[in-house]
Design a protein around this motif. Structure first.
Motif, PDB file in Angstrom:
ATOM      1  N   ALA A   1       8.780 -18.653  -5.846  1.00 52.75           N
ATOM      2  CA  ALA A   1       7.892 -19.604  -5.312  1.00 52.75           C
ATOM      3  C   ALA A   1       6.809 -19.003  -4.319  1.00 52.75           C
ATOM      4  N   GLY A   2       7.165 -17.969  -3.625  1.00 51.92           N
ATOM      5  CA  GLY A   2       6.417 -17.063  -2.840  1.00 51.92           C
ATOM      6  C   GLY A   2       6.960 -16.514  -1.799  1.00 51.92           C
ATOM      7  N   PRO A   3       6.697 -15.331  -1.393  1.00 49.12           N
ATOM      8  CA  PRO A   3       5.751 -14.411  -1.983  1.00 49.12           C
ATOM      9  C   PRO A   3       6.157 -14.350  -3.573  1.00 49.12           C
ATOM     10  N   ALA A   4       5.134 -14.140  -4.274  1.00 46.76           N
ATOM     11  CA  ALA A   4       5.073 -14.284  -5.806  1.00 46.76           C
ATOM     12  C   ALA A   4       4.626 -13.150  -6.639  1.00 46.76           C
ATOM     13  N   VAL A   5       4.670 -13.499  -7.948  1.00 49.30           N
ATOM     14  CA  VAL A   5       3.978 -12.519  -9.056  1.00 49.30           C
ATOM     15  C   VAL A   5       2.692 -12.202  -8.711  1.00 49.30           C
ATOM     16  N   LEU A   6       2.182 -11.081  -8.693  1.00 52.04           N
ATOM     17  CA  LEU A   6       0.877 -10.693  -8.632  1.00 52.04           C
ATOM     18  C   LEU A   6       0.436 -10.016 -10.095  1.00 52.04           C
ATOM     19  N   PRO A   7      -0.857  -9.981 -10.479  1.00 52.66           N
ATOM     20  CA  PRO A   7      -1.423  -9.519 -11.856  1.00 52.66           C
ATOM     21  C   PRO A   7      -0.920  -7.898 -11.483  1.00 52.66           C
ATOM     22  N   GLU A   8      -0.128  -7.441 -12.837  1.00 49.58           N
ATOM     23  CA  GLU A   8       0.090  -5.976 -12.856  1.00 49.58           C
ATOM     24  C   GLU A   8      -1.197  -5.172 -12.555  1.00 49.58           C
ATOM     25  N   GLU A   9      -2.219  -5.479 -13.466  1.00 48.81           N
ATOM     26  CA  GLU A   9      -3.595  -4.689 -13.199  1.00 48.81           C
ATOM     27  C   GLU A   9      -4.128  -4.545 -11.883  1.00 48.81           C
ATOM     28  N   VAL A  10      -3.817  -5.565 -10.984  1.00 44.04           N
ATOM     29  CA  VAL A  10      -4.351  -5.411  -9.450  1.00 44.04           C
ATOM     30  C   VAL A  10      -3.319  -4.384  -8.924  1.00 44.04           C
ATOM     31  N   LEU A  11      -2.043  -4.667  -9.285  1.00 40.74           N
ATOM     32  CA  LEU A  11      -0.994  -3.635  -8.578  1.00 40.74           C
ATOM     33  C   LEU A  11      -1.277  -2.278  -8.890  1.00 40.74           C
ATOM     34  N   LYS A  12      -1.577  -2.028 -10.058  1.00 34.48           N
ATOM     35  CA  LYS A  12      -1.967  -0.521 -10.576  1.00 34.48           C
ATOM     36  C   LYS A  12      -3.056   0.115  -9.873  1.00 34.48           C
ATOM     37  N   GLU A  13      -4.188  -0.941 -10.077  1.00 33.64           N
ATOM     38  CA  GLU A  13      -5.341  -0.460  -9.346  1.00 33.64           C
ATOM     39  C   GLU A  13      -5.145  -0.246  -7.680  1.00 33.64           C
ATOM     40  N   ALA A  14      -4.455  -0.801  -7.269  1.00 34.46           N
ATOM     41  CA  ALA A  14      -4.269  -0.652  -5.637  1.00 34.46           C
ATOM     42  C   ALA A  14      -3.424   0.627  -5.485  1.00 34.46           C
ATOM     43  N   ALA A  15      -2.532   0.932  -6.400  1.00 34.70           N
ATOM     44  CA  ALA A  15      -1.541   2.157  -6.311  1.00 34.70           C
ATOM     45  C   ALA A  15      -2.408   3.268  -6.555  1.00 34.70           C
ATOM     46  N   GLU A  16      -3.457   3.197  -7.467  1.00 35.36           N
ATOM     47  CA  GLU A  16      -4.481   4.287  -7.786  1.00 35.36           C
ATOM     48  C   GLU A  16      -5.190   4.631  -6.512  1.00 35.36           C
ATOM     49  N   GLU A  17      -5.684   3.549  -5.902  1.00 37.49           N
ATOM     50  CA  GLU A  17      -6.477   3.754  -4.726  1.00 37.49           C
ATOM     51  C   GLU A  17      -5.677   3.874  -3.453  1.00 37.49           C
ATOM     52  N   MET A  18      -4.265   3.982  -3.459  1.00 43.55           N
ATOM     53  CA  MET A  18      -3.412   4.081  -2.313  1.00 43.55           C
ATOM     54  C   MET A  18      -3.991   5.246  -1.349  1.00 43.55           C
ATOM     55  N   LEU A  19      -3.895   6.491  -1.662  1.00 46.72           N
ATOM     56  CA  LEU A  19      -4.144   7.503  -0.892  1.00 46.72           C
ATOM     57  C   LEU A  19      -5.707   7.960  -0.633  1.00 46.72           C
ATOM     58  N   ASP A  20      -6.349   7.565  -1.515  1.00 44.43           N
ATOM     59  CA  ASP A  20      -7.948   7.607  -1.254  1.00 44.43           C
ATOM     60  C   ASP A  20      -8.784   6.603  -1.903  1.00 44.43           C
ATOM     61  N   TYR A  21      -9.226   5.716  -1.070  1.00 46.52           N
ATOM     62  CA  TYR A  21     -10.128   4.482  -1.422  1.00 46.52           C
ATOM     63  C   TYR A  21     -11.476   5.026  -1.889  1.00 46.52           C
ATOM     64  N   LYS A  22     -11.921   5.159  -3.013  1.00 48.23           N
ATOM     65  CA  LYS A  22     -13.388   5.385  -3.459  1.00 48.23           C
ATOM     66  C   LYS A  22     -13.662   6.631  -2.816  1.00 48.23           C
ATOM     67  N   GLY A  23     -13.069   7.569  -2.679  1.00 50.08           N
ATOM     68  CA  GLY A  23     -13.645   9.043  -2.365  1.00 50.08           C
ATOM     69  C   GLY A  23     -13.547   8.909  -0.756  1.00 50.08           C
ATOM     70  N   CYS A  24     -13.157   8.028   0.004  1.00 52.35           N
ATOM     71  CA  CYS A  24     -13.231   8.149   1.575  1.00 52.35           C
ATOM     72  C   CYS A  24     -12.103   8.931   2.223  1.00 52.35           C
ATOM     73  N   GLY A  25     -11.104   9.274   1.343  1.00 45.33           N
ATOM     74  CA  GLY A  25     -10.273  10.203   1.575  1.00 45.33           C
ATOM     75  C   GLY A  25      -8.944   9.455   2.569  1.00 45.33           C
ATOM     76  N   MET A  26      -8.870   7.985   2.655  1.00 40.69           N
ATOM     77  CA  MET A  26      -8.038   7.426   3.241  1.00 40.69           C
ATOM     78  C   MET A  26      -7.759   6.011   2.542  1.00 40.69           C
ATOM     79  N   SER A  27      -6.591   5.370   2.912  1.00 38.89           N
ATOM     80  CA  SER A  27      -5.992   4.057   2.238  1.00 38.89           C
ATOM     81  C   SER A  27      -6.936   3.045   2.991  1.00 38.89           C
TER      82      SER A  27
END
Ligand SMILES: *Cc1c(COP(=O)(O)O)cnc(C)c1O
Length: 360
Positions: free
Chosen positions: A9-35
């Motif tokens: 009921a919450g915290p609850a499921v999130l869209p897998e696409e969103v989690l994957k995107e966030a994982a890809e951006e974890m170490l380097d958000y859009k080339g800025c070199g940080m999360s």
């Protein structure tokens, strides 16, 4: 990696696409070199994140220009106090008690003024929504308060109460963005995002501008004034930055799904699979009056506590997590928020059918 079907009921499921995107951006958000977690909330980068999140939410919900969107902390529960502190100008408010969350909000409001319970469904364990077409609304009421979707009991207001011209305040924590809403019908719409939108730590408040004033109850802390946050565009102090970033991604995901009309259609289809089965099952049954059923939270029971426990245990072993009902109700509850795929519900029903055959 294997992911379960998470019916929490919450915290609850999130869209897998969103989690994957966030994982890809974890170490380097859009080339800025940080999360995003490491970023100044005063940076250009974060400004873009929060502005885009707000713009996307406005587009999704068709929020008029005379409403502010605030990204705050303190969970939905903090709003139980913030609402009376900021809105109780006459010191009177009417509450409709449809479950524990509404009751908690009502009790909190009693600290600050004359809060009145004008309707309740507690007589039948909150299994229905009371008739709210002609309530004894106080002439001096500053607002009428509802919890629109009752997470614990699985009921939802299908028509809004007749507030007799008074401002409507609604807790939409567990039905946020599950279907289109007419924002103009409300003074305040708010919700903790950890049910249907994002990670815990963010609460979104959509509030009509004329309700944001300096005329608040004496002693209201700076941080608990809507005006503080509205004047600073939610950046008075450090906001829950990472949570806002994930919410922004969920908004973009919702837009890509076709927006709230499409979500409603899908949510209705998804809930129907489960409700249709509950209606025909000889073992399981739903606990809510049919016309008041929530599309998001579906409580059900076998009528036998031991069998309920056995079901929850076997379901977990089969990859269906968090089906145990709220501790105050017992039985089971399947929360089937936006991010729960259709296939998750289909497979759950197939599992329930099998369990029924084995245990009847
Ligand atoms: C979960 C929930 C709350 C409480 O939310 P917190 O963020 O934990 O304070 C309030 N209202 C509703 C409808 C909820 O589902």
């Amino acid at each position: 990696m294997s992911r379960v079907y998470n019916f929490s009921a919450g915290p609850a499921v999130l869209p897998e696409e969103v989690l994957k995107e966030a994982a890809e951006e974890m170490l380097d958000y859009k080339g800025c070199g940080m999360s995003v977690m490491e970023m100044s909330h005063r940076s250009k980068m974060f400004e873009t994140i929060i502005n885009e999140a707000e713009a996307d939410l406005r587009e999704l919900m068709n929020i008029p220009d005379n409403y502010k969107v605030l990204f705050l902390q303190g969970g939905a529960s903090q709003q139980f106090a913030m609402i009376p502190m900021n809105l109780m100008k006459n010191g009177v408010a009417d509450y409709i008690i449809t479950g524990q969350w509404a009751k908690k909000a009502y009790k909190e409001a009693c600290i600050y003024g004359n809060a009145k319970a004008v309707a309740s469904s507690e007589d039948q364990t909150f299994s229905y929504i009371p008739d709210c077409s002609d309530l004894p609304i106080d002439e001096d009421a500053d607002y009428v308060y509802i919890c629109e979707n009752n997470t614990i009991y699985g009921t939802k207001f299908k028509t809004l109460p007749n507030t007799k011209g008074k401002t409507l305040v609604s807790d939409v924590s567990s039905c946020f963005l599950s279907e289109p809403v007419d924002v103009t019908k409300y003074g305040v719409i708010y919700g903790g995002v950890q049910k249907n939108v994002g990670p815990a730590g963010v609460v979104i408040v959509i509030i009509r501008e004329d309700l944001i004033t300096e005329d608040v109850l004496p002693g209201t802390p700076t941080m608990l004034r809507y005006k503080t946050h509205a004047d600073a565009d939610s950046l008075y102090n450090t906001p829950p930055a990472y949570g806002i970033y994930i919410c922004g991604k969920v908004f973009k995901w919702l837009k890509a799904q076709g927006g709230l009309e499409a979500m409603k259609e899908r949510n209705e289809k998804k809930a129907k699979i489960l409700y249709d089965f509950l209606d025909e099952s000889r073992l399981f049954k739903g606990t809510v009056r049919k016309e008041d059923r929530s599309l998001m939270n579906v409580p059900f029971v076998t009528g036998n506590a031991e069998l309920d426990a056995k079901f929850v245990k076997e379901a977990k072993a089969a990859g269906f997590e968090n089906l145990k009902g709220h501790r105050s109700v017992g039985g089971m509850r399947a929360s089937i928020y936006n991010a729960m795929p259709m296939e998750g519900v289909e497979k759950l029903v197939a599992f329930m059918k099998k369990f029924e055959e084995e245990n009847l």
